[in-house]
Write an enzyme that holds these catalytic residues in place. Sequence first.
Site, mmCIF file in Angstrom:
data_model
loop_
_atom_site.group_PDB
_atom_site.id
_atom_site.type_symbol
_atom_site.label_atom_id
_atom_site.label_comp_id
_atom_site.label_asym_id
_atom_site.label_seq_id
_atom_site.Cartn_x
_atom_site.Cartn_y
_atom_site.Cartn_z
ATOM 1 N N LEU A 37 -23.135 -33.143 41.058
ATOM 2 C CA LEU A 37 -23.815 -32.777 39.781
ATOM 3 C C LEU A 37 -23.674 -31.226 39.552
ATOM 4 C CD1 LEU A 37 -27.717 -33.744 40.658
ATOM 5 C CD2 LEU A 37 -26.248 -34.038 38.366
ATOM 6 N N ASP A 38 -23.665 -30.938 38.289
ATOM 7 C CA ASP A 38 -23.123 -29.704 37.947
ATOM 8 C C ASP A 38 -24.058 -28.491 38.567
ATOM 9 O OD1 ASP A 38 -21.154 -30.538 36.357
ATOM 10 O OD2 ASP A 38 -22.265 -30.420 34.345
ATOM 11 N N PRO A 39 -23.706 -27.468 38.839
ATOM 12 C CA PRO A 39 -24.422 -26.496 39.043
ATOM 13 C C PRO A 39 -25.671 -26.046 38.596
ATOM 14 C CG PRO A 39 -22.084 -25.524 39.301
ATOM 15 C CD PRO A 39 -22.288 -26.645 38.522
ATOM 16 N N ALA A 41 -27.535 -28.121 36.861
ATOM 17 C CA ALA A 41 -28.283 -29.714 36.721
ATOM 18 C C ALA A 41 -29.129 -29.626 38.113
ATOM 19 C CB ALA A 41 -27.136 -30.756 36.779
ATOM 20 N N ARG A 173 -22.253 -32.793 29.507
ATOM 21 C CA ARG A 173 -21.784 -31.619 28.955
ATOM 22 C C ARG A 173 -20.993 -31.923 27.659
ATOM 23 N NH1 ARG A 173 -18.623 -28.183 32.139
ATOM 24 N NH2 ARG A 173 -18.475 -29.964 33.561
#
Length: 294
Positions: A37-39, A41, A173
């Site tokens: 997971l993106d930071p 998110a 994104r």
Amino acid sequence: MNGIINVIKPPLITSFRVVELIKRKFRLRHIGHLGVLDPIATGLLQIAVGSATKMFDYFTSLDRAYRVELLLGIATDTQDSAGKPVKISEEVSLKGLEEVINSFKGEIIQIPPMYSTLHYQGKRLYELAREGIEVPRQPRKVLIKSIDILETRDGKYPRVILDVVCQRGAYIRTLCNDIGEKLGVGGHMASLIRTRIGSIDLTKAYPLTEILEKGSSITDYFMPWILLDELKKVELIVKKQRDNFIKGKPVQLFRALSSKKEFVSVWYGGVCIGVGKVSQDVLSPIASERVNVD
């Protein structure tokens, strides 16, 4: 100890950091996440412990559901709210929004963002991006199963709340960036929540803070294997089969079930006792529930 932990990841922390914190807290050796997971998110992050790490291919093959906030009118270099603006539109209209969003349903082509964990000549793309280096990325096909508009919020830079279901490999994104580009105004992902992986949603997950502050044993947070209702079921017939499975020994089945290796849930006496991988008539254990062998 072998199992899956469903964690609610907070924002502003990497998935790797979540793994490291849990590993250190419970002094674990074999542990890893099942899909980054993106930071920025939040939401569902699945962590595998012990032999459950062998199920990486299974979990990453499942659909992923997201609640995403798209901000229109500003594009950034990271394609999310953590980046620097690279395009700002003075006038932003939502005209044609639904038509544009619908055009991203199904199989689409994405170019992976520079700020990603993909490798290029031995370095991760985000490391090169931080050095101001941009390199060619190979476009690839990804599948957006559904994308629905839940809400639009007016303003100088309108916000659009979306529900997206996709398969592994899709960058949300980049989806936001590409929607903004197609509308001609630019856009970026303002926030992201992963709400579901397969049939597992946030109601079956634990906040990271609870695990770290209150947890005494990691097994208290292991997901019951019965929740994996997408798996084919294998019913063991005799007690010796059950005992061998729980001890981690290969189990000889009474008939061939699959010509290829396949993940399965394992049952005995109407109770799910774990998961394994079956090939022909041999069941190889991966992880079992805490069941006594008497």
